[in-house]
Design a protein around this motif. Structure first.
Motif, PDB file in Angstrom:
ATOM      1  N   LYS A 115       0.832  -1.209   0.000  1.00 29.50           N
ATOM      2  CA  LYS A 115       0.000   0.000   0.000  1.00 29.50           C
ATOM      3  C   LYS A 115       0.870   1.264   0.000  1.00 29.50           C
ATOM      4  N   MET A 116       1.979   1.236   0.701  1.00 26.89           N
ATOM      5  CA  MET A 116       2.871   2.393   0.727  1.00 26.89           C
ATOM      6  C   MET A 116       3.445   2.670  -0.660  1.00 26.89           C
ATOM      7  N   GLU A 164       1.895   1.946  -3.456  1.00 27.51           N
ATOM      8  CA  GLU A 164       0.783   2.525  -4.216  1.00 27.51           C
ATOM      9  C   GLU A 164       0.634   4.022  -3.940  1.00 27.51           C
ATOM     10  N   ARG A 165       0.931   4.428  -2.699  1.00 28.95           N
ATOM     11  CA  ARG A 165       0.749   5.824  -2.299  1.00 28.95           C
ATOM     12  C   ARG A 165       2.001   6.669  -2.538  1.00 28.95           C
ATOM     13  N   GLN A 203       5.053   6.220  -1.253  1.00 29.10           N
ATOM     14  CA  GLN A 203       6.007   6.279  -0.151  1.00 29.10           C
ATOM     15  C   GLN A 203       7.230   5.412  -0.429  1.00 29.10           C
TER      16      GLN A 203
END
Length: 458
Positions: free
Chosen positions: A354-355, A357-358, A360
Motif C-alpha cells: 500500500k505504501m 501505491e501511495r 512512499q
C-alpha cells in the motif's frame, strides 16, 4: 504440447520429404561439448580456438549430423525409427546465432523395412553445409510421442553477470578502499576487480600480511597504494576516512569480521550513514531464469520491523534501477499469499504494498504478501488466482527476516547453481561484502554491481 507421430513402413512412398528448422544457439554448443566430451575450443562459445583473439563458436560437424537424426526420429519415418548407417560430407560451417534447416528425402525401400534417404543441411540462404545418405529401419506400427515426456536441461552459464561486467567495464574504475585484504582470496578478489577495470584498490591493513597473501595468491600489488594499519578496527576507520577525504568512492571487505567493518561505517560521527538504514542485497544469476534476481536482506538486519523494511525495499529498488532493470518488481515474501494477522510478515507485506501505491516507496512495483512459488512462477500465481503485476515476475525477493533471506540465497547458490554477488546499500558509498566461500565470478560480479551502483550515486 508437441506431439511427434510416425509414418509406418506400409505408408512410406518414394519421394516423401521432411525437414526441421532451428536456430543454433550457444547453449547447443555447450550441451554438445558436455555430452560428447569434445571440448575443442573452436566449438565453445566465447573461447578463442585458433588464437586470433576472436571467439569462433563453430557448430561441431557431428552436431549438424544430429539435426538429421532429429528429422528421421521425429518426422519421417518418425518415432520407432532406428539408424542403420549415415554418410555425410561437410561443405561449410555453421556458427551460433545462425538458422539451419535439416532435410531428408526418401529415395529407396528395401528388404527388412530398410528405408534410404538423401540427407542434407542448409543455411538460411540455401547454401548446403552438409549432405549424405542415411539408411534406417522404419517402424512397423503407428506411434506417437510427446516432447513433454523428455526431461529438460538447464545450462549452468551466467550470462546476466557477463552483461553486468561488460556494462561496468565501460565506466571509469571506482576508487575502492579494500580493508584488510590479508588472505590470498581477499587480495586476489580485489585485483580481479582491478584487472577488469571495475575498481582501483587502495589497500588498507597489515602491510606484511597483505604482501604475503599476494605472494601466496601469485599476484602483484606493485603500483597500488598500500596503507599499513595492522589493527582491523583502525583499518576500517581509515577506509571510511578515505571516503570522507574524497579518495575512495567504495569500501570492500577483506579478511576481517563483517561487524568490525560495519561498525566503522554506521558510526554516527565519522561513519557513512545516510538517512536510510543499511541493508544487504544479493544479486543472483540463476541458470534457467531469464533475468537477475535480487534477494534482500540476508546479511545485516536480523529481524527488521516495518520501518526498516521500507528502507530495505527502497534500497533494493534503487540498486535494481542502477543495474538496468526497468521498473523493478519487488515481491514481499511470507509463508502464504494472503494477509493473516497471526503471521506478522503478511501484515508488513500488505503495508509495504500500500505504501508503494501511495508513493512512499518509489521507482518500482511492490506486492505482497507472496509465497515463494507465486512470487517467481507465473503458473503458480495463476493457479492460486493472484492478479498482480509482480506475482510470477519478481525481480526482487524481500525476505521477512535475515534467517529466511540467508536460506533463500544459499539454497539458490548451492541447489540451483546460482552465482551470487552483492553489496551493502544505504550508505553514502557502496560497500562490497565478500565471503571466503565466494568464487572469482561472485567477487567480480560484486565489484561490477558496486561500480554500476556507485555511478548512480550523487
Amino acid at each position: 504440447m508437441t506431439i511427434y507421430a510416425n509414418t509406418p513402413w506400409n505408408d512410406l512412398t518414394i519421394g516423401m520429404e521432411a525437414s526441421v528448422t532451428r536456430l543454433c544457439v550457444a547453449d547447443d554448443l555447450i550441451i554438445f561439448a558436455n555430452s560428447s566430451g569434445n571440448m575443442n575450443p573452436l566449438h565453445i562459445p566465447d573461447a578463442d580456438g585458433d588464437g586470433d583473439g576472436v571467439p569462433e563458436a563453430i557448430a561441431p560437424s557431428a552436431w549438424l549430423g544430429a539435426l538429421i537424426s532429429g528429422v528421421l526420429g521425429n518426422r519421417l519415418p518418425g518415432p520407432g525409427t532406428l539408424y542403420k548407417s549415415q554418410s555425410l560430407s561437410f561443405h561449410g560451417r555453421a556458427r551460433a546465432g545462425e538458422e539451419l534447416t535439416a532435410r531428408v528425402r526418401l529415395t529407396a525401400l528395401g528388404p527388412d523395412r530398410e528405408a534410404t534417404f538423401d540427407t542434407w543441411i542448409e543455411a538460411a540462404d540455401g547454401t548446403t553445409l552438409a549432405s549424405g545418405e542415411a539408411k534406417v529401419t522404419a517402424p512397423v506400427a503407428p506411434q506417437s510421442f510427446s516432447a513433454e515426456d523428455v526431461p529438460g536441461l538447464t545450462v549452468r552459464s551466467h550470462v546476466h553477470f557477463d552483461r553486468l561486467i561488460a556494462r561496468a567495464e565501460h565506466l571509469p574504475p571506482i576508487p575502492t578502499a579494500v580493508v584488510a585484504p590479508e588472505s590470498p582470496e581477499a587480495i586476489a578478489g580485489a585485483l580481479l576487480g582491478r584487472d577488469h577495470t571495475l575498481i582501483t584498490p587502495i589497500l588498507v591493513g597489515n602491510a606484511a600480511l597483505i604482501e604475503t597473501a599476494a605472494h601466496e595468491a601469485g599476484v602483484s600489488i606493485a603500483g597500488l597504494e598500500l596503507i599499513d594499519e595492522p589493527d582491523h578496527d583502525r583499518a576500517a576507520r581509515r577506509a571510511v576516512a578515505l571516503v570522507h577525504e574524497g579518495r575512495a568512492r567504495a569500501v570492500m571487505k577483506g579478511h576481517l569480521h563483517t561487524d568490525v567493518l560495519l561498525r566503522a561505517i554506521v558510526k554516527r560521527e565519522g561513519g557513512l550513514r545516510t538517512g536510510r538504514r543499511l541493508s544487504h542485497v544479493f544479486v543472483m544469476d540463476i541458470p534457467g531464469i531469464d533475468h537477475l534476481v535480487l534477494v534482500t536482506d540476508a546479511a545485516i538486519n536480523i529481524a527488521p520491523d516495518l520501518t526498516t523494511k521500507i528502507d530495505i525495499v527502497q534500497n533494493a529498488i534503487d540498486l535494481a534501477l542502477a543495474l538496468g532493470i526497468d521498473q523493478p518488481k519487488a515481491g514481499i515474501l511470507s509463508a502464504v499469499e494472503t494477509v493473516n494477522p497471526a503471521i506478522p510478515s503478511t501484515l508488513d507485506a500488505a503495508a509495504l504494498s500500500k505504501m508503494a501505491e501511495r508513493g512512499q516507496i518509489t521507482g518500482g512495483l511492490v506486492d505482497g504478501p507472496l509465497a515463494m512459488d507465486n512470487a517467481v512462477d507465473l503458473e503458480a500465481a495463476v493457479t492460486k488466482g493472484i492478479k498482480s503485476l509482480v506475482a510470477g515476475h519478481a525481480d526482487i525477493l524481500v525476505a521477512p527476516n535475515l534467517e529466511s533471506g540467508n536460506m533463500i540465497a544459499k539454497q539458490l547458490t548451492f541447489l540451483a547453481h546460482a552465482e551470487a554477488g552483492g553489496i551493502v546499500v544505504g550508505a553514502s558509498v557502496p560497500v562490497i561484502l565478500t565471503s571466503r566461500a565466494d568464487d572469482e565470478a561472485a567477487r567480480l560480479a560484486s565489484c561490477a554491481v558496486a561500480a554500476l551502483y556507485g555511478a548512480k550515486l550523487p
